[in-house]
Design a protein around this motif. Structure first.
Motif, mmCIF file in Angstrom:
data_model
loop_
_atom_site.group_PDB
_atom_site.id
_atom_site.type_symbol
_atom_site.label_atom_id
_atom_site.label_comp_id
_atom_site.label_asym_id
_atom_site.label_seq_id
_atom_site.Cartn_x
_atom_site.Cartn_y
_atom_site.Cartn_z
ATOM 1 N N SER A 155 2.841 -31.260 -47.072
ATOM 2 C CA SER A 155 2.425 -32.274 -46.104
ATOM 3 C C SER A 155 2.235 -31.690 -44.713
ATOM 4 O O SER A 155 1.490 -32.234 -43.902
ATOM 5 N N ARG A 156 2.900 -30.556 -44.428
ATOM 6 C CA ARG A 156 2.800 -29.945 -43.102
ATOM 7 C C ARG A 156 1.635 -28.960 -43.000
ATOM 8 O O ARG A 156 1.344 -28.466 -41.919
ATOM 9 N N TYR A 157 1.008 -28.659 -44.130
ATOM 10 C CA TYR A 157 -0.048 -27.642 -44.118
ATOM 11 C C TYR A 157 -1.379 -28.238 -43.692
ATOM 12 O O TYR A 157 -1.801 -29.270 -44.179
ATOM 13 N N GLU A 158 -2.031 -27.547 -42.744
ATOM 14 C CA GLU A 158 -3.343 -27.954 -42.249
ATOM 15 C C GLU A 158 -4.309 -26.790 -42.433
ATOM 16 O O GLU A 158 -4.233 -25.796 -41.685
ATOM 17 N N PRO A 159 -5.204 -26.826 -43.412
ATOM 18 C CA PRO A 159 -6.162 -25.729 -43.597
ATOM 19 C C PRO A 159 -6.976 -25.497 -42.327
ATOM 20 O O PRO A 159 -7.514 -26.440 -41.744
ATOM 21 N N PRO A 160 -7.085 -24.236 -41.873
ATOM 22 C CA PRO A 160 -7.782 -23.968 -40.604
ATOM 23 C C PRO A 160 -9.297 -24.002 -40.723
ATOM 24 O O PRO A 160 -9.986 -24.119 -39.719
ATOM 25 N N MET A 161 -9.847 -23.896 -41.934
ATOM 26 C CA MET A 161 -11.288 -23.848 -42.119
ATOM 27 C C MET A 161 -11.598 -24.242 -43.556
ATOM 28 O O MET A 161 -10.704 -24.370 -44.389
ATOM 29 N N MET A 162 -12.889 -24.410 -43.853
ATOM 30 C CA MET A 162 -13.272 -24.918 -45.160
ATOM 31 C C MET A 162 -13.013 -23.918 -46.284
ATOM 32 O O MET A 162 -12.814 -24.319 -47.428
ATOM 33 N N LEU A 163 -13.017 -22.617 -45.996
ATOM 34 C CA LEU A 163 -12.661 -21.671 -47.039
ATOM 35 C C LEU A 163 -11.201 -21.838 -47.449
ATOM 36 O O LEU A 163 -10.834 -21.605 -48.604
ATOM 37 N N ALA A 164 -10.343 -22.240 -46.503
ATOM 38 C CA ALA A 164 -8.947 -22.531 -46.842
ATOM 39 C C ALA A 164 -8.852 -23.805 -47.670
ATOM 40 O O ALA A 164 -8.032 -23.901 -48.582
ATOM 41 N N VAL A 165 -9.686 -24.793 -47.356
ATOM 42 C CA VAL A 165 -9.729 -26.007 -48.171
ATOM 43 C C VAL A 165 -10.209 -25.669 -49.578
ATOM 44 O O VAL A 165 -9.681 -26.171 -50.573
ATOM 45 N N ALA A 166 -11.219 -24.808 -49.669
ATOM 46 C CA ALA A 166 -11.719 -24.384 -50.985
ATOM 47 C C ALA A 166 -10.614 -23.726 -51.797
ATOM 48 O O ALA A 166 -10.525 -23.921 -53.019
ATOM 49 N N ALA A 167 -9.760 -22.942 -51.129
ATOM 50 C CA ALA A 167 -8.647 -22.300 -51.838
ATOM 51 C C ALA A 167 -7.706 -23.341 -52.439
ATOM 52 O O ALA A 167 -7.140 -23.128 -53.520
ATOM 53 N N GLU A 168 -7.531 -24.471 -51.748
ATOM 54 C CA GLU A 168 -6.685 -25.550 -52.285
ATOM 55 C C GLU A 168 -7.317 -26.144 -53.543
ATOM 56 O O GLU A 168 -6.618 -26.432 -54.519
ATOM 57 N N TYR A 169 -8.624 -26.321 -53.532
ATOM 58 C CA TYR A 169 -9.297 -26.853 -54.722
ATOM 59 C C TYR A 169 -9.162 -25.890 -55.895
ATOM 60 O O TYR A 169 -8.844 -26.294 -57.015
ATOM 61 N N TRP A 170 -9.412 -24.619 -55.627
ATOM 62 C CA TRP A 170 -9.322 -23.625 -56.700
ATOM 63 C C TRP A 170 -7.874 -23.427 -57.156
ATOM 64 O O TRP A 170 -7.633 -23.046 -58.312
ATOM 65 N N GLY A 171 -6.904 -23.669 -56.274
ATOM 66 C CA GLY A 171 -5.501 -23.440 -56.634
ATOM 67 C C GLY A 171 -4.827 -24.592 -57.356
ATOM 68 O O GLY A 171 -3.699 -24.441 -57.846
ATOM 69 N N LEU A 172 -5.498 -25.734 -57.440
ATOM 70 C CA LEU A 172 -4.884 -26.897 -58.102
ATOM 71 C C LEU A 172 -4.402 -26.591 -59.518
ATOM 72 O O LEU A 172 -3.260 -26.921 -59.870
ATOM 73 N N PRO A 173 -5.221 -25.994 -60.395
ATOM 74 C CA PRO A 173 -4.742 -25.773 -61.763
ATOM 75 C C PRO A 173 -3.542 -24.838 -61.843
ATOM 76 O O PRO A 173 -2.618 -25.081 -62.615
ATOM 77 N N GLU A 174 -3.534 -23.781 -61.033
ATOM 78 C CA GLU A 174 -2.403 -22.854 -61.079
ATOM 79 C C GLU A 174 -1.125 -23.517 -60.565
ATOM 80 O O GLU A 174 -0.035 -23.316 -61.118
ATOM 81 N N GLY A 175 -1.244 -24.328 -59.497
ATOM 82 C CA GLY A 175 -0.066 -25.032 -58.986
ATOM 83 C C GLY A 175 0.492 -26.002 -60.010
ATOM 84 O O GLY A 175 1.711 -26.082 -60.220
ATOM 85 N N LEU A 176 -0.378 -26.748 -60.683
ATOM 86 C CA LEU A 176 0.076 -27.695 -61.700
ATOM 87 C C LEU A 176 0.622 -26.968 -62.930
ATOM 88 O O LEU A 176 1.523 -27.470 -63.606
ATOM 89 N N THR A 177 0.081 -25.783 -63.218
ATOM 90 C CA THR A 177 0.616 -24.991 -64.327
ATOM 91 C C THR A 177 2.052 -24.570 -64.046
ATOM 92 O O THR A 177 2.903 -24.558 -64.949
ATOM 93 N N SER A 178 2.355 -24.226 -62.791
ATOM 94 C CA SER A 178 3.734 -23.889 -62.419
ATOM 95 C C SER A 178 4.653 -25.084 -62.612
ATOM 96 O O SER A 178 5.784 -24.945 -63.094
#
Length: 373
Positions: A155-178
């Motif tokens: 909740s405290r994380y604020e992506p600084p740019m859209m490439l950081a937002v893209a990393a959140e989209y791409w990281g969803l499956p790995e985070g849920l796998t954990s």
């Protein structure tokens, strides 16, 4: 007033508010910085006094120091090292105080974010709720604790740019796998380690399957985003000459374009699996607390995914289809949380005689303990 002028006025007011906030943050920082330099200088002077005294002693009576093994017998006079006490102490104090001042500055400049979200999922029916003193009810679930920390950190994380937002989209499956890995570990331990009915392992496995399904669905978000925003991503990853001339606002200060970021969602979720893999309950009361805490833990993960969905809809310049894809992942997590709500009632039903020994011991706990294995 025309819509264009209205938007321009709102943007100007937003800039003014941002500048005012930065001013309120930087003034205390400058004061702390000045105080840090003054304190470092004072400590350096104080620390230099014994250094100078020992240096004088070393110069006047080096043979005494060598006799006491306070200085080497050959080589450069060891007494010179005493003179470094002051500068070393000053640097250490300055580094510590500046780190503290920068931490306060970063906190003051951090955009306000919501740390409380609506609890997703349906509430437990009255027939499935238990008093706080029931078997395992006075213990805190490790899964719940870890997912609460994940939810708070995200909740405290604020992506600084859209490439950081893209990393959140791409990281969803790995985070849920954990997250799913922790549930899978509970299912395996229930089947192989804990004195529990085999049906409990099957029920936990069903919850794991639903989270795994959500993880697979999350794997569609990143490719969908890349497809819909191919042109936007190309401007950052393969910039043309003076690409910044197409920017809506000013060019980034560092002048760079491609800055791939690691997924913060993955980082905060990995600890869930790591901690849970090492957790070894010593009593079935602790295992019961885990069964009861699984629904709330999944809801914490769902809340983090929901936050990404809300920000994608309200803040980030992305296509609506990306928001809808994240909503589908969120819905599957809520389905998993709903299924997990059946774990504790089934545990009590399948192990009623064992639990009754603890909640209603015959002739007190000492008498009931005569049946201990």
């Amino acid at each position: 007033m025309s819509p264009v002028m209205g938007r321009l006025g709102e943007r100007i007011r937003g800039v003014r508010r941002a500048l005012a906030r930065k001013a309120r943050a930087w003034l205390p920082y400058l004061a702390r910085s000045a105080a840090a330099k003054f304190a470092a200088g004072a400590v350096g002077v104080v620390a230099s006094v014994p250094g100078l005294l020992l240096k004088g002693l070393a110069a006047a009576g080096g043979w005494v120091l060598r006799l006491l093994h306070l200085a080497p017998r050959t080589g450069k006079p060891w007494g010179d090292r005493f003179l470094a006490w002051g500068p070393k102490a000053a640097r250490a104090v300055h580094r510590r105080l500046m780190s503290w001042a920068k931490a306060h500055l970063a906190e003051a400049l951090r955009p306000d974010v919501a740390t409380r979200f609506e609890q997703p999922g349906r509430p437990l029916p009255a027939s499935l709720t238990f008093p706080s003193d029931h078997f395992g009810g006075d213990l805190v679930s490790v899964f719940t604790t870890e997912t609460e920390a994940m939810r708070e950190a995200y909740s405290r994380y604020e992506p600084p740019m859209m490439l950081a937002v893209a990393a959140e989209y791409w990281g969803l499956p790995e985070g849920l796998t954990s997250t799913a890995e922790a549930i899978r570990q509970l299912a395996v331990n229930t089947a192989e380690k804990y004195p529990a009915d085999a049906q409990m392992a099957d029920l936990v496995a069903q919850v794991y399957a639903l989270i795994h399904q959500a993880s697979q669905k999350a794997g569609e978000v990143g490719p969908l985003f890349a497809k819909l925003h191919e042109h936007d991503l190309k401007r950052l990853e393969e910039p043309r000459n003076n690409e910044h001339m197409w920017n809506i606002l000013e060019r980034r200060q560092d002048g760079s374009y491609s800055q791939h970021q690691p997924s913060h969602f993955v980082a905060v979720c990995q600890d869930i699996a790591h901690v849970y893999a090492r957790y070894e309950p010593g009593h079935m009361r602790q295992v019961a607390a885990e069964y009861e805490g699984i629904p709330e833990g999944i809801e914490n993960v769902a809340a983090a995914v929901n936050l990404l969905q809300v920000r994608s809809n309200d803040r980030y310049p992305v296509e609506k289809a990306v928001v809808d894809a994240i909503a589908d992942v969120h819905a599957l997590l809520l389905k998993a949380a709903s299924a997990a709500q059946e774990l504790m009632p089934n545990f009590r039903r399948l192990h009623a005689p064992d639990i009754s020994r603890h909640e209603a011991p015959r002739n007190g706990e000492e008498g009931e303990a005569m049946w201990d294995a």
